[in-house]
Design a protein around this motif. Structure first.
Motif, short mmCIF file in Angstrom:
data_model
loop_
_atom_site.label_atom_id
_atom_site.label_comp_id
_atom_site.label_asym_id
_atom_site.label_seq_id
_atom_site.Cartn_x
_atom_site.Cartn_y
_atom_site.Cartn_z
N VAL A 1 40.18 27.70 48.36
CA VAL A 1 40.87 28.97 48.10
C VAL A 1 40.47 29.53 46.74
O VAL A 1 40.26 30.74 46.57
N GLY A 2 40.36 28.65 45.73
CA GLY A 2 39.96 29.11 44.40
C GLY A 2 38.56 29.69 44.40
O GLY A 2 38.30 30.70 43.73
N ARG A 3 37.65 29.06 45.12
CA ARG A 3 36.29 29.60 45.18
C ARG A 3 36.27 30.97 45.86
O ARG A 3 35.55 31.89 45.42
N ALA A 4 37.04 31.10 46.94
CA ALA A 4 37.09 32.40 47.61
C ALA A 4 37.66 33.48 46.70
O ALA A 4 37.15 34.61 46.61
N LEU A 5 38.77 33.14 45.97
CA LEU A 5 39.36 34.12 45.04
C LEU A 5 38.40 34.46 43.91
O LEU A 5 38.35 35.61 43.45
N ALA A 6 37.65 33.45 43.41
CA ALA A 6 36.69 33.72 42.34
C ALA A 6 35.59 34.65 42.82
O ALA A 6 35.17 35.58 42.10
N LEU A 7 35.12 34.42 44.03
CA LEU A 7 34.09 35.31 44.57
C LEU A 7 34.62 36.73 44.76
O LEU A 7 33.95 37.72 44.41
N LEU A 8 35.85 36.85 45.24
CA LEU A 8 36.45 38.17 45.42
C LEU A 8 36.67 38.88 44.09
O LEU A 8 36.41 40.09 43.95
N ALA A 9 37.12 38.13 43.07
CA ALA A 9 37.32 38.72 41.75
C ALA A 9 35.99 39.16 41.14
O ALA A 9 35.91 40.17 40.45
N HIS A 10 34.93 38.39 41.39
CA HIS A 10 33.62 38.79 40.87
C HIS A 10 33.17 40.11 41.48
O HIS A 10 32.62 40.97 40.80
#
Length: 322
Positions: free
Chosen positions: A85-94
């Motif tokens: 979930v953190g990786r997905a949120l980081a990608l979305l924030a990027h």
């Protein structure tokens, strides 16, 4: 290498005061220290027994229980839920924040900052430099000269006053304090040092004697404890508890262990299936956000073939033409 101990240094001759203080102090110290030493040795033995028989097994059991109830679930939650979930949120924030912010900084804020820096240089820096060079620097030098003169005058006055105060304090305080130390405090300190040394030596002798007595009492109590408790309990353990334990192990623990291992295999298979599902969902989300990956187009990087060399047989020059 000399393994023998060096001979002890000879002690200075002792006076009648030392002899009169030593014997009563040692007797009183021995009477007071023996019960304290025996109580201390008893507490040490009880503490060791509690540590080896109760606290260590209890600590191991609590550690295993905490690992099973808290550590393993938290590790699984972190590895299979929070990290994806953190990786997905980081990608979305990027994609939603970092890229627009970088574009804004590069194409809006940087040109505006450069323009403001040119304007501030001509409106603030140049007038401030002129003001410092032609106004503030000369005024500061003049003020510094005045301050240095006043400082030298104040230093001379303070030195004179300090010399007068030093002489007065030396006569009124230092000389009486020196006489008090030499004729009153030093003799009293020597007497107190002798008394304190003898008290310390007496306590040391009493502590060593009490240690020997405590060890003798401990050996007697240990022998009685072994005869009364340890040997009967050892006999009960060998003749009764060990056969019963073997029966319980073969009839109960082995089947329970096999059932637990079967449950563990099922849980591992479920976790493997969940991990594959999460990986597939993550790949689908990446494909929806960025599309299918581009496949590289093969490029022919071979060098062009060289033409055949010209020989006299196929030459078309004027010299060889028929």
């Amino acid at each position: 290498m000399d393994l023998q101990k060096p001979p002890p240094e000879p002690r200075p001759p002792e006076g009648c005061l030392v002899t009169a203080v030593r014997i009563p102090v040692r007797i009183v110290a021995l009477v007071l220290v023996v019960p304290v030493r025996m109580a201390w040795d008893a507490l040490v033995v009880v503490g060791r027994v509690l540590r080896d028989a109760v606290l260590r097994p209890l600590g191991r059991a609590l550690a295993w229980l905490g690992n099973a109830l808290f550590v393993l679930p938290l590790v699984g939650l972190w590895r299979y839920v929070l990290v994806p979930v953190g990786r997905a949120l980081a990608l979305l924030a990027h994609v939603l924040v970092v890229v627009p912010a970088r574009w804004l900084h590069r194409y809006v804020l940087t040109p505006v900052g450069h323009a403001l820096t040119w304007l501030a240089r001509y409106l603030v820096a140049v007038p401030a430099r002129w003001l410092y060079t032609w106004v503030l620097a000369p005024v500061g030098r003049a003020v510094a000269r005045c301050v240095r003169g006043l400082g030298r005058l104040a230093g001379a006055v303070a030195a004179g006053i300090g010399l007068v105060l030093y002489r007065t304090a030396h006569v009124l305080l230092v000389l009486p304090a020196l006489a008090l130390w030499r004729w009153v405090l030093a003799p009293a300190g020597r007497v107190l040092a002798v008394v304190a040394r003898e008290v310390g030596d007496a306590l040391g002798h009493a502590w060593r004697i009490a240690g020997h007595l405590s060890r003798a009492v401990g050996r007697v109590l240990g022998t009685l404890f072994r005869w009364i408790f340890v040997e009967p309990l050892s006999w009960v353990y060998r003749t009764v508890l060990t056969p019963v334990g073997h029966v319980v192990r073969d009839a109960v623990l082995h089947p329970v262990g096999q059932a637990v291992r079967a449950v563990g295999r099922g849980a591992r298979e479920a976790l493997t299936a969940a991990r594959d599902t999460v990986r597939q969902v993550r790949a689908d989300v990446r494909r929806m956000l960025f599309g299918d990956p581009r496949h590289p187009i093969p490029v022919d990087r071979r060098e062009p073939s060289r033409p055949g060399t010209r020989t006299l047989g196929n030459s078309t020059t004027a010299l060889t033409k028929d």
